[in-house]
Design a protein around this motif. Structure first.
Motif, PDB file in Angstrom:
ATOM      1  N   GLN A 106       9.987 101.994  63.535  1.00  0.00           N
ATOM      2  CA  GLN A 106       9.743 102.654  62.249  1.00  0.00           C
ATOM      3  C   GLN A 106      10.935 103.518  61.851  1.00  0.00           C
ATOM      4  O   GLN A 106      11.372 103.503  60.700  1.00  0.00           O
ATOM      5  N   GLU A 107      11.511 104.242  62.812  1.00  0.00           N
ATOM      6  CA  GLU A 107      12.672 105.094  62.521  1.00  0.00           C
ATOM      7  C   GLU A 107      13.886 104.252  62.109  1.00  0.00           C
ATOM      8  O   GLU A 107      14.623 104.624  61.196  1.00  0.00           O
ATOM      9  N   THR A 118       6.486  99.462  53.366  1.00  0.00           N
ATOM     10  CA  THR A 118       7.203  98.328  53.952  1.00  0.00           C
ATOM     11  C   THR A 118       7.457  98.566  55.437  1.00  0.00           C
ATOM     12  O   THR A 118       7.363  97.641  56.247  1.00  0.00           O
ATOM     13  N   GLN A 119       7.767  99.807  55.789  1.00  0.00           N
ATOM     14  CA  GLN A 119       7.972 100.141  57.205  1.00  0.00           C
ATOM     15  C   GLN A 119       6.722  99.813  58.009  1.00  0.00           C
ATOM     16  O   GLN A 119       6.806  99.185  59.071  1.00  0.00           O
ATOM     17  N   ALA A 120       5.565 100.242  57.507  1.00  0.00           N
ATOM     18  CA  ALA A 120       4.303 100.016  58.225  1.00  0.00           C
ATOM     19  C   ALA A 120       4.034  98.522  58.398  1.00  0.00           C
ATOM     20  O   ALA A 120       3.665  98.072  59.490  1.00  0.00           O
ATOM     21  N   LEU A 121       4.234  97.761  57.326  1.00  0.00           N
ATOM     22  CA  LEU A 121       4.025  96.317  57.395  1.00  0.00           C
ATOM     23  C   LEU A 121       5.011  95.666  58.366  1.00  0.00           C
ATOM     24  O   LEU A 121       4.628  94.842  59.210  1.00  0.00           O
ATOM     25  N   ALA A 122       6.273  96.051  58.265  1.00  0.00           N
ATOM     26  CA  ALA A 122       7.304  95.468  59.132  1.00  0.00           C
ATOM     27  C   ALA A 122       7.063  95.827  60.594  1.00  0.00           C
ATOM     28  O   ALA A 122       7.258  94.984  61.484  1.00  0.00           O
ATOM     29  N   VAL A 123       6.641  97.057  60.861  1.00  0.00           N
ATOM     30  CA  VAL A 123       6.349  97.448  62.245  1.00  0.00           C
ATOM     31  C   VAL A 123       5.237  96.565  62.796  1.00  0.00           C
ATOM     32  O   VAL A 123       5.339  96.060  63.921  1.00  0.00           O
ATOM     33  N   ARG A 124       4.177  96.359  62.010  1.00  0.00           N
ATOM     34  CA  ARG A 124       3.079  95.486  62.462  1.00  0.00           C
ATOM     35  C   ARG A 124       3.574  94.072  62.734  1.00  0.00           C
ATOM     36  O   ARG A 124       3.254  93.467  63.749  1.00  0.00           O
ATOM     37  N   GLU A 125       4.367  93.541  61.809  1.00  0.00           N
ATOM     38  CA  GLU A 125       4.864  92.165  61.951  1.00  0.00           C
ATOM     39  C   GLU A 125       5.823  92.039  63.147  1.00  0.00           C
ATOM     40  O   GLU A 125       5.716  91.105  63.937  1.00  0.00           O
TER      41      GLU A 125
END
Length: 178
Positions: A106-107, A118-125
């Motif tokens: 996330q950082e 987008t960060q939250a979605l990308a971290v999950r993916e």
């Protein structure tokens, strides 16, 4: 009858993806540019036979090529070993400390100016697949690209060849100016 649309042309990117060979050439070539000058300068003051100076220069090229090649091999091995050690450590961290590693992802995404959503979605993916997660961390957290495991012998040969090539140029430099 409707014409069949043609697919768009594929744009093939042609970038230099590995600078290892270029680095090896520069190391070998530029090291060779300095040694013969010192050798020739020292010998020309001590010995009055130009054939002896030339023979010594050729012997230096051969010995220097071997030495530089032998030095290039462990340097290439070290890159591979370093990458493998960091890969093992990153895999262990993803497995043993997933929350801390998710925060690190996330950082990194925040540093890249992605929005919080987008960060939250990308971290999950990214963290759904441990192999891709580790690959992402290796590249973006550690700045490491996987080296070619065959790079060590390639480096040895490239450095030795560049050293010899530089030596041939230096040995022939007086003849080129004529």
């Amino acid at each position: 009858m409707n014409p069949v649309p043609t697919p768009p042309a594929v744009h093939a990117e042609q970038h230099l993806t590995s600078s290892a060979m270029l680095q090896d050439i520069v190391i070998g070539f530029f090291d060779e540019l300095t040694v013969p000058f010192a050798l020739a300068a020292g010998l020309s003051r001590a010995v009055h036979s130009s054939s002896l100076v030339i023979t010594a220069g050729l012997a230096e090229i051969v010995a220097g090529s071997i030495a530089m090649g032998l030095g290039g091999y462990p340097a290439g091995r070290t890159k591979v070993e370093h990458y493998q050690a960091e890969l093992a450590r990153e895999r262990r961290e993803v497995q043993e400390m997933p929350a801390a590693e998710r925060r690190a992802v996330q950082e990194l995404l925040a540093e890249m100016s992605f929005s919080p959503a987008t960060q939250a979605l990308a971290v999950r993916e990214l963290t759904a697949d441990p192999a891709q997660w580790v690959k992402f961390m290796m590249k973006y957290e550690l700045g490491l690209e996987e080296p070619d495991p065959r790079q060590a012998p390639k480096s040895a040969l490239t450095i030795a060849g560049a050293y010899a090539g530089g030596g041939v140029i230096i040995q022939n430099a007086p003849k080129i100016g004529r």
